[in-house]
Design a protein around this motif. Structure first.
Motif, PDB file in Angstrom:
ATOM      1  N   ASN A   1       0.831  -1.204   0.000  1.00  0.00           N
ATOM      2  CA  ASN A   1       0.000   0.000   0.000  1.00  0.00           C
ATOM      3  C   ASN A   1       0.869   1.259   0.000  1.00  0.00           C
ATOM      4  O   ASN A   1       0.601   2.204  -0.751  1.00  0.00           O
ATOM      5  CB  ASN A   1      -0.947   0.001   1.200  1.00  0.00           C
ATOM      6  N   SER A   2       1.904   1.274   0.809  1.00  0.00           N
ATOM      7  CA  SER A   2       2.782   2.452   0.835  1.00  0.00           C
ATOM      8  C   SER A   2       3.545   2.593  -0.484  1.00  0.00           C
ATOM      9  O   SER A   2       3.792   3.701  -0.947  1.00  0.00           O
ATOM     10  CB  SER A   2       3.754   2.381   2.011  1.00  0.00           C
TER      11      SER A   2
ATOM     12  N   GLU B   1       1.111   4.212  -2.938  1.00  0.00           N
ATOM     13  CA  GLU B   1       0.945   5.640  -2.661  1.00  0.00           C
ATOM     14  C   GLU B   1       2.144   6.441  -3.184  1.00  0.00           C
ATOM     15  O   GLU B   1       1.976   7.510  -3.768  1.00  0.00           O
ATOM     16  CB  GLU B   1       0.762   5.865  -1.160  1.00  0.00           C
TER      17      GLU B   1
END
Length: 83
Positions: A41-42, A45
Protein backbone atom coordinates in the motif's frame (compact mmCIF):
# COMPACT_ATOMS: atom_id res chain seq x y z
CA UNK A 1 -23.47 31.76 -49.79
CA UNK A 2 -22.94 32.38 -46.07
CA UNK A 3 -22.49 28.62 -45.59
CA UNK A 4 -19.71 28.68 -48.18
CA UNK A 5 -17.82 31.34 -46.20
CA UNK A 6 -18.43 29.43 -42.98
CA UNK A 7 -16.99 26.30 -44.58
CA UNK A 8 -13.93 28.16 -45.89
CA UNK A 9 -13.37 29.81 -42.50
CA UNK A 10 -13.68 26.45 -40.73
CA UNK A 11 -11.16 24.80 -43.05
CA UNK A 12 -8.70 27.65 -42.62
CA UNK A 13 -9.11 27.55 -38.84
CA UNK A 14 -8.53 23.80 -38.70
CA UNK A 15 -5.49 23.95 -40.98
CA UNK A 16 -3.90 26.69 -38.83
CA UNK A 17 -4.03 24.59 -35.65
CA UNK A 18 -0.62 23.36 -34.50
CA UNK A 19 -0.10 19.65 -35.02
CA UNK A 20 -0.19 17.74 -31.75
CA UNK A 21 2.51 15.18 -31.10
CA UNK A 22 1.28 11.82 -29.87
CA UNK A 23 1.75 11.36 -26.15
CA UNK A 24 4.67 9.13 -25.22
CA UNK A 25 4.71 7.03 -22.07
CA UNK A 26 7.17 5.23 -19.86
CA UNK A 27 6.34 1.97 -18.12
CA UNK A 28 7.30 0.34 -14.87
CA UNK A 29 6.84 -3.36 -14.07
CA UNK A 30 6.85 -4.41 -10.41
CA UNK A 31 6.90 -7.90 -8.96
CA UNK A 32 4.36 -8.49 -6.23
CA UNK A 33 3.95 -11.40 -3.83
CA UNK A 34 1.72 -12.07 -0.85
CA UNK A 35 4.71 -11.63 1.45
CA UNK A 36 4.87 -7.96 0.45
CA UNK A 37 1.18 -7.21 1.01
CA UNK A 38 1.84 -5.24 4.20
CA UNK A 39 4.18 -2.78 2.47
CA UNK A 40 2.50 -2.73 -0.93
CA UNK A 41 0.00 0.00 0.00
CA UNK A 42 2.78 2.45 0.83
CA UNK A 43 4.55 1.53 -2.42
CA UNK A 44 1.35 2.27 -4.37
CA UNK A 45 0.95 5.64 -2.66
CA UNK A 46 4.54 6.57 -3.51
CA UNK A 47 4.08 5.55 -7.13
CA UNK A 48 0.86 7.58 -7.36
CA UNK A 49 2.57 10.67 -5.97
CA UNK A 50 5.24 10.27 -8.65
CA UNK A 51 2.66 10.22 -11.45
CA UNK A 52 2.45 6.46 -12.05
CA UNK A 53 -0.96 4.99 -12.97
CA UNK A 54 -1.88 1.31 -12.79
CA UNK A 55 -2.06 -0.07 -16.33
CA UNK A 56 -2.70 -3.76 -15.66
CA UNK A 57 -1.27 -7.07 -14.53
CA UNK A 58 1.01 -9.64 -16.13
CA UNK A 59 1.44 -13.33 -15.32
CA UNK A 60 -1.72 -13.57 -13.25
CA UNK A 61 -2.25 -17.17 -12.16
CA UNK A 62 -5.78 -16.55 -10.87
CA UNK A 63 -4.67 -16.25 -7.26
CA UNK A 64 -1.81 -13.78 -7.33
CA UNK A 65 -0.93 -11.06 -9.79
CA UNK A 66 2.80 -11.68 -10.14
CA UNK A 67 3.72 -8.56 -12.06
CA UNK A 68 1.94 -5.20 -12.05
CA UNK A 69 2.42 -2.66 -14.85
CA UNK A 70 2.36 1.11 -14.29
CA UNK A 71 2.38 3.90 -16.85
CA UNK A 72 3.03 7.65 -16.79
CA UNK A 73 3.50 10.31 -19.46
CA UNK A 74 7.08 10.75 -20.57
CA UNK A 75 8.47 14.15 -19.57
CA UNK A 76 9.47 16.54 -22.37
CA UNK A 77 13.21 16.43 -21.64
CA UNK A 78 13.13 12.63 -21.72
CA UNK A 79 11.16 12.65 -24.99
CA UNK A 80 13.92 14.61 -26.75
CA UNK A 81 16.58 12.06 -25.75
CA UNK A 82 14.61 9.01 -26.94
CA UNK A 83 15.06 7.91 -30.58
Amino acid sequence: MKYFFLLIFSLLFISCQPEKKPQKYEYLVMHFSRDESSTFNSKLETLGKNGWNLKGTLANNGINARFIVFQRPLKEKEEESTP
